[in-house]
Structures are given as structure tokens and as C-alpha cells.
Write a protein that holds these residues in place. Sequence first.
Motif, PDB file in Angstrom:
ATOM      1  N   ILE A 183       0.846  -1.202   0.000  1.00 46.07           N
ATOM      2  CA  ILE A 183       0.000   0.000   0.000  1.00 46.07           C
ATOM      3  C   ILE A 183       0.875   1.244   0.000  1.00 46.07           C
ATOM      4  O   ILE A 183       0.656   2.178  -0.780  1.00 46.07           O
ATOM      5  N   GLY A 184       1.886   1.271   0.851  1.00 45.33           N
ATOM      6  CA  GLY A 184       2.791   2.413   0.918  1.00 45.33           C
ATOM      7  C   GLY A 184       3.519   2.651  -0.389  1.00 45.33           C
ATOM      8  O   GLY A 184       3.673   3.795  -0.835  1.00 45.33           O
ATOM      9  N   LEU A 185       3.966   1.578  -1.027  1.00 51.76           N
ATOM     10  CA  LEU A 185       4.672   1.713  -2.305  1.00 51.76           C
ATOM     11  C   LEU A 185       3.761   2.273  -3.397  1.00 51.76           C
ATOM     12  O   LEU A 185       4.149   3.164  -4.148  1.00 51.76           O
ATOM     13  N   VAL A 186       2.550   1.749  -3.480  1.00 47.58           N
ATOM     14  CA  VAL A 186       1.618   2.214  -4.497  1.00 47.58           C
ATOM     15  C   VAL A 186       1.255   3.687  -4.250  1.00 47.58           C
ATOM     16  O   VAL A 186       1.211   4.485  -5.188  1.00 47.58           O
ATOM     17  N   GLN A 187       1.017   4.042  -2.995  1.00 50.20           N
ATOM     18  CA  GLN A 187       0.645   5.430  -2.678  1.00 50.20           C
ATOM     19  C   GLN A 187       1.756   6.406  -3.045  1.00 50.20           C
ATOM     20  O   GLN A 187       1.482   7.561  -3.386  1.00 50.20           O
ATOM     21  N   LYS A 188       2.976   5.956  -3.029  1.00 55.54           N
ATOM     22  CA  LYS A 188       4.123   6.777  -3.416  1.00 55.54           C
ATOM     23  C   LYS A 188       3.998   7.280  -4.867  1.00 55.54           C
ATOM     24  O   LYS A 188       4.493   8.338  -5.210  1.00 55.54           O
ATOM     25  N   TYR A 189       3.319   6.502  -5.694  1.00 47.00           N
ATOM     26  CA  TYR A 189       3.187   6.856  -7.117  1.00 47.00           C
ATOM     27  C   TYR A 189       1.800   7.366  -7.471  1.00 47.00           C
ATOM     28  O   TYR A 189       1.508   7.601  -8.634  1.00 47.00           O
TER      29      TYR A 189
END
Length: 98
Positions: A91-97
Motif C-alpha cells: 500500500i505504501g509503495l503504491v501510494q508513493k506513485y
Amino acid sequence: MTKFGELINLDIPVLIDFYFDWDKTGENPQEVLRDVVAALGDKAKVIKIDIDKNEILADALKVKANPTFIIYKEGQMKWRQSGELDAKTLIGLVQKYA
């Protein structure tokens, strides 16, 4: 069937999980991705791709490990990693983009 280029060419991040259906080791990947989808809603798209059923695509992207996660946005690969990840990390990785 939708072409891969159409799937990844979105304005929102697209998280792809390349997996082998027969490998049942580790954490339940269905639950992890279900949590990711629930948390992100319409801010991202999550797609599962069975490596065995999509060998040409997996070979073209040099996917060798189960699972391999890739994030695309507007047709460009933004991030890639093989191996299990928990929902919070994804979730954190996707939200970064986003």
C-alpha cells in the motif's frame, strides 16, 4: 482479452502481481491483495497475472520469481521487486506513485 499496454497505461498506479498458481507457500497472497485493494480503492488498480498462463509476457519482462510485483504508471515501470511483501508495504509503495 485486454492488451498489456492498455492495462498499464493509466493515470493511476497499476500494481501487478505475477504469480505461479501452483505455489502455495508463504502468506496467503489473496488476502494480501484483497487488503491492498480495500485500502487503495479507485486510487490504484491491482492486477494478478498467472505466469504459467502468460509465459510470453513473463519472459518479455524477465519475471522469474514468485511472486514478482511491478508498479506501472502512465505506461512506465516505476518499481519492481520479487518476493513476498505484506499489504502495508505494498500500500505504501503504491501510494508513493499516486
